[in-house]
Design a protein around this motif. Sequence first.
Motif: not given
Length: 698
Positions: A28-55
Amino acid sequence: MPRTLKVVTIPPPPATPRSDVVDIVHGERITDPYRWLEDDRSDRVKDWTDRQNARTRAALDRLPERRFLAARLRELLSVGLLSTPRPIAGRIFHTRREGEQKQAVLYVRDGVSDPDRALVDPNALDPAGLTTLDWYYPSQDARYVAYGLSHGGDELSTLRVIEVATGRDAGERISHTQRSTVAWVEGGFYYSFHPAPGAVPAGDENYHRRVAFHRLGADPARDLVVFGEDRAKEDINTVVVSPDGRWVLFSAWIGWVRTDVYLHDREHPERGLVTVMEGEDAVADGAPDRGRIWLRTNLDAPNYRIVSAPCERPGMDAWETVIAEGEHVIEGFDTTRERLAVLRLAGATSRLATYDRTGREQREIALPSLGAIELVQGDADADLVGYTFQTFTQPPIAFIANVRTGESTELVRLRAPDGLDPSRITVEQTTYRSHDRTEVTMFLVHRSDVRPTGDVPTLLTGYGGFNVSRTPLYSAGAAAWVESGGLFALPNLRGGGEYGERWHRAGMLGNKQNVFEDFHRAAETLVANGWTEARRLAISGGSNGGLLVGAALTQRPELFAAVVCAVPLLDMLRYQNFRIARFWIPEYGSAEDPEQMRWLRAYSPYHNVRPGTRYPPVLFTTAEGDTRVDPMHARKMAALLQAQEDPNAIVLLRVDRDAGHGIGKPLDKQVEDFADQYAFLASLTGLAVNETAMLARR
């Protein structure tokens, strides 16, 4: 049109790029559009998390309900926490947090009527309140206590030892002892531990739990591993020792459905491990004492029985049933010098009785009212047993009972919060039929003057898994909700342990949908019985309960006005790849297996968000220090729902720092977290949170 939460305009969510990773899982073909959000060590995820928390802060901090709830929740939470007292060798140990203390303290007293003395105080060790006492084990003579400390809610304990009489630190330090069991013998102890990072493949340090022996004063690096080396890495290995130190009981837990149990004779080590139970589709737990092994088991007894056998011949063929299976589930037991203390559940409320060692001479121990006892702790060399009693509105009270007389002595009572009057609160238990006509019980808690008008702001919560029983435990959040005029509803869903192992198995693996159907039907029953309506009905759940409300959100979105989904599992096709989740495969299954993948795919919330569907407002909460459930679940699900086309959708994400799954969270963080959750739910259901409700100080 801007999104609004009551009177608050919510900023748009931060941009979240899609990656659309595609996996082929069993064809079965399984699409995962936000796989990149699994990497909690990346600066990209940390920045995204900060913006979510601020909102999220921009939305929740401006809710008028939040100020009142934060103040009231601080009062209700400040009553503290109280563990079950452990009587041993004349001394009594317990943990307690009171008032503005951030963390629980380990206390000891030299007798029932003697004053408490602080033995281990994490607040003194760490004024920031981020150091937690995870567990403790006194030695058989009460001379020493081994205990675990961790930081920031991560539960990654370091074992230490303290001398009870003097408070002297014995200088022992053993790392990687998260969720450890410790069993003392003369001169040292057995303990369970995990491998150090780097000693096993990355990620596997969460598994490979083994048991080693440590001699006091020795180098832990030289400790001998004595059990678990040949077990599967997912087995949870534990140890307990007889009071005389001769007999060592090793258990290997395969999820929450099976245990293999072995006995070792320290006086005759040449005999090796003797099998007590192995390969059975059942669990057993207990301890050796006075030359016999004592076990609680659901083997051939879904409601459990208590069995015993000579330690010299502990196998199943020698088991004698001491306390037979009955109508009510045996939730736990312990031994004292001459008697057994047996804890049962009757209609999801506790009963406590004692018996002689042949299972006769039953004596009930009177409890203050209908309520809950989590476990019992007996002194194997005396007549004392400790337990803690509580109800939805009564904070815990610790008792020591004399099992010969049946009389109980109050040891510690947490202060009742100002303004909370249990006489003005009604607790009911009702029964409803689920989709397959199975009868399910449900607690209803409300102010005595609140009637089923069809318009009552209602909070429905549940768990339904891992053989966990949901009983009438004190809840600051429930108290705040109820005294404000709301209805708090707690059903005893399948998957739990309230009605025995059949009840548990009816809600696990391929039967997991039963849990969700039980929950949906609970919501429908509250509406049908005239308590509430969909626009007044909120749901909340954490951990496995987060999965529960995530499934409710995606399966029956029209039923609910608001959802709080805390530290949840939501991507059920990849959950087993993160943190300690492989321990849970016996409960959920795994997408690694084609049949199990089929039922997981059918309910996995992340894979069942449907374009064009209007979902109720939802607040996801998680924590970066959670060593149990990976925060990626909440991040990915929040991103997916925020990407839906509904311009009025409200999807908030709250990510805590310096916190974990919830264990050991300091008081200030608890207040902030619960104030956010309950203000969000109150604002969307119309709960009257202000000075004119019962929240005002009386």
